[in-house]
Scaffold this motif. Structure first.
Motif, PDB file in Angstrom:
ATOM      1  N   THR A  85      17.239   5.463  69.426  1.00 41.33           N
ATOM      2  CA  THR A  85      18.740   5.911  69.387  1.00 41.33           C
ATOM      3  C   THR A  85      18.679   6.982  70.419  1.00 41.33           C
ATOM      4  OG1 THR A  85      18.732   5.761  67.188  1.00 41.33           O
ATOM      5  CG2 THR A  85      20.524   7.323  68.102  1.00 41.33           C
ATOM      6  N   TYR A  86      20.014   6.674  71.283  1.00 36.87           N
ATOM      7  CA  TYR A  86      20.386   7.680  72.372  1.00 36.87           C
ATOM      8  C   TYR A  86      21.638   8.153  71.895  1.00 36.87           C
ATOM      9  CZ  TYR A  86      16.709   6.366  75.971  1.00 36.87           C
ATOM     10  OH  TYR A  86      15.307   6.284  76.577  1.00 36.87           O
ATOM     11  N   LYS A  87      21.799   9.417  72.224  1.00 40.75           N
ATOM     12  CA  LYS A  87      23.205  10.003  71.843  1.00 40.75           C
ATOM     13  C   LYS A  87      23.582  10.494  73.268  1.00 40.75           C
ATOM     14  CE  LYS A  87      22.155  11.448  67.116  1.00 40.75           C
ATOM     15  NZ  LYS A  87      21.922  12.505  66.184  1.00 40.75           N
ATOM     16  N   LEU A  88      24.892  10.275  73.453  1.00 38.07           N
ATOM     17  CA  LEU A  88      25.629  10.759  74.644  1.00 38.07           C
ATOM     18  C   LEU A  88      26.990  11.687  74.259  1.00 38.07           C
ATOM     19  CD1 LEU A  88      24.707   7.532  75.242  1.00 38.07           C
ATOM     20  CD2 LEU A  88      25.539   8.217  77.439  1.00 38.07           C
ATOM     21  N   GLU A 153      26.376   6.445  81.389  1.00 37.51           N
ATOM     22  CA  GLU A 153      26.263   7.621  81.967  1.00 37.51           C
ATOM     23  C   GLU A 153      26.895   7.580  83.617  1.00 37.51           C
ATOM     24  OE1 GLU A 153      23.523  11.420  81.716  1.00 37.51           O
ATOM     25  OE2 GLU A 153      22.477   9.567  82.762  1.00 37.51           O
ATOM     26  N   GLN A 154      26.417   6.423  83.915  1.00 33.67           N
ATOM     27  CA  GLN A 154      26.776   6.029  85.514  1.00 33.67           C
ATOM     28  C   GLN A 154      28.283   5.692  85.838  1.00 33.67           C
ATOM     29  OE1 GLN A 154      24.759   6.406  88.474  1.00 33.67           O
ATOM     30  NE2 GLN A 154      23.655   7.682  87.103  1.00 33.67           N
ATOM     31  N   ILE A 172      23.641  11.990  78.369  1.00 34.43           N
ATOM     32  CA  ILE A 172      22.692  11.706  77.486  1.00 34.43           C
ATOM     33  C   ILE A 172      22.190  13.121  77.074  1.00 34.43           C
ATOM     34  CG2 ILE A 172      20.330  10.794  77.155  1.00 34.43           C
ATOM     35  CD1 ILE A 172      21.158   8.742  79.042  1.00 34.43           C
ATOM     36  N   TYR A 173      22.204  13.418  75.643  1.00 33.98           N
ATOM     37  CA  TYR A 173      21.774  14.621  75.221  1.00 33.98           C
ATOM     38  C   TYR A 173      20.512  14.563  74.473  1.00 33.98           C
ATOM     39  CZ  TYR A 173      24.402  14.530  70.894  1.00 33.98           C
ATOM     40  OH  TYR A 173      25.067  14.265  69.778  1.00 33.98           O
TER      41      TYR A 173
END
Length: 181
Positions: A85-88, A153-154, A172-173
């Motif tokens: 899981t990635y959180k932004l 993000e990009q 991304i955090y």
């Protein structure tokens, strides 16, 4: 000088690994991942609950390739067992942007007042959800999840403006192992 570079990967109980030539299929609770290592000059074999990766004439490059293949296999095992899981975070100070998921794209509208929406591609079987000012990217393949997060993000890189003042964007955090909400 020739020496044998060998590394061993332990297979957890709930994960099944099938090796067909140099194609590895890893199956677990979350799903199945397949990866082809036929272009890599290493030997791969499954021995019970272990995967053995070795290079016969291990110079520096072959030794590095053994480590790379082992890392890919570990990521596949972690992915089918737990997922990633990635959180932004959506950040804006000038113009409120809206983010929507439409098919295989994340659409970002009104980014720093632009009329045309920006789009970011969602790769593989990654799932993207928008909850308030957070975007959550989940999946079993770390390659697809991380590249999808990087695409988002990009897509919001500020161009032709002072980046010290225009801090708007999506960043991304948090990176987590497991399907976290």
């Amino acid at each position: 000088m020739s020496r044998l570079e060998t590394r061993i990967v332990q297979i957890p109980e709930k994960v099944k690994v099938v090796l067909d030539g140099k194609v590895i299929k890893v199956t677990g609770e979350k799903g199945q991942l397949v990866r082809d290592f036929s272009q890599v000059p290493v030997a791969i074999r499954v021995d019970g609950d272990k995967i053995i990766v070795s290079a016969l004439r291990s110079r520096r490059k072959e030794s590095a390739l053994v480590g790379t293949v082992v890392s890919h296999i570990n990521n596949m095992i972690r992915g089918v067992a737990k997922g990633f899981t990635y959180k932004l975070k959506i950040v804006y100070s000038h113009f409120p942007m809206s983010v929507k998921v439409q098919g295989n794209y994340v659409t970002i509208e009104n980014f720093i007042g632009e009329r045309n929406p920006r789009k970011a591609l969602i790769l593989g079987n990654s799932s993207v959800s928008v909850k308030g000012d957070d975007i959550i990217v989940k999946g079993i393949s770390i390659d697809d999840v991380s590249q999808t997060a990087a695409n988002i993000e990009q897509a919001t890189v500020v161009r032709r403006r002072d980046v010290r003042k225009f801090l708007d964007g999506i960043y991304i955090y948090e990176k987590a192992e497991g399907m976290v909400d």
